[in-house]
Design an enzyme around this catalytic site. Sequence first.
Site, mmCIF file in Angstrom:
data_model
loop_
_atom_site.group_PDB
_atom_site.id
_atom_site.type_symbol
_atom_site.label_atom_id
_atom_site.label_comp_id
_atom_site.label_asym_id
_atom_site.label_seq_id
_atom_site.Cartn_x
_atom_site.Cartn_y
_atom_site.Cartn_z
ATOM 1 C CG ASP A 1 -8.475 -4.528 -2.514
ATOM 2 O OD1 ASP A 1 -9.877 -4.278 -1.872
ATOM 3 O OD2 ASP A 1 -8.067 -3.728 -3.568
ATOM 4 C CG HIS B 1 -2.097 0.956 1.087
ATOM 5 N ND1 HIS B 1 -2.028 2.215 1.208
ATOM 6 C CD2 HIS B 1 -3.405 0.703 0.787
ATOM 7 C CE1 HIS B 1 -3.120 2.829 1.120
ATOM 8 N NE2 HIS B 1 -3.937 1.817 0.650
#
Length: 400
Positions: free
Chosen positions: A336, A279
């Site tokens: 996710d 991320h």
Amino acid sequence: MVRKLKPEEQAWCIDKETGEPLINKGVQNVCIDKSTICFIDGYHSKLFIRGYSIEDLAEKSCFEEVAYLLLYEKLPTRSELAEFDDKLREERDIPEKLVNLLRNIPSDIEPMEMLRTAVSYLGNLDPERYDISRDGMYSKAIRLIAKMPTIVAYFYRLSNNMEPVKPNPDMGHAENFLYMFTGMHPDELEKKAIDTAFILYTEHEMNASAFTTVVIASTASDYYSAIVGGIGALRGPLHGYANVEAMKQFNEIGSVDRVDGWFKEYILSKKKRLMGFGHRVYRSYDPRARIFREYARMLAERNGGEVKEIYGIALRLEEIALASPLAEKGIYTNTDYWSAIVYAGLGIPVDYFCTLFAMSRVTGWTAHILEYTKENRIIRPRLFYVGEVEKEYIPIEERG
Ligand code: ACO
């Protein structure tokens, strides 16, 4: 005479101390505005929406309340929430013209591409399409938040030769989506799981899709154009489509005993990226992933079969990834990774995962558009030019 630029000819790009160009590819850690919407502490796994921790919201709130919090900047009173909820329920139906469009969109198209087209068309049909006031934006946002689940559920059923299931005004927002999509009444675990999934995806600061919506809105363009842009940005596998890719990755691995070999062959060798990991902001475990992980466990245990199998693969893959050089580089599980398994456990086909993300994130996008445009300034970055200037123009006849 053709030549390269001297640094002083684009002085605005040059760091006065070092004399080097100031380039921030990926606009990392650039703040484009002040905000009260969301705070992420990526080093300590913390996420706050309008000051409330994501853990509290996921456990104690509901999607409608978080959507209100994002749009109106405060938690609603009981009557404010009831009024907001009523408006959402009233707006769930979609116009017949849009249903006809959904019948005509090729059934094998990526659902996110369908959603982009359908939302754009809904903008054409919106009775307030020419109202660019802030009040107009609120009504359009409520309409869109209410209708996106219906669009997705209708397209799924129509493209699979099933009759659409009409919205049920007795059900909450997320529960009603699952009902329209599957045609079945969700049980208590499914209701809580889908509502939590909707909450967890509502908002996440100035990510690529939020930025896209704000860039478009900053030109004083219309609300629907901004949201369509957001859908386009979200659809990329480095952003919202990562849960689709994560599920494909679990399927490709196929069984728990293949995980270690697959990780060595593809991830440690750097042939592939581990989808659902890494991320731009988090250098620690994404707090949303922790919540999704628990729902993935509950659904896997309850459903058994394929979902349990995939859950087992994901569990082992995460275990070795967190003990690998990835974690040493600050690459941890993102939301996710586990949301993919929650969606699978709820009976959502893999190619629809990102549409669920979009129908939730439309609330966060709207909050950012409202906030940024309150004191609007068009977003217009620069590029450092490294090409040539003053080239001689040679007519096409002489170019050979
Ligand atoms: N697997 C393997 N290596 C990774 C991963 C990953 N998932 N993520 C980053 N890296 C490595 C890169 O290869 C690079 O290595 P290098 O320094 O040896 O070249 C380094 O980490 C930095 O990577 P960047 O791409 O520069 O990091 P950036 O902050 O630009 O990217 C991103 C963030 C796009 C999310 C990235 O981590 C990624 O591709 N993850 C996989 C896709 C994914 O899960 N996306 C969902 C993000 S969350 C969301 O949008 C909901």
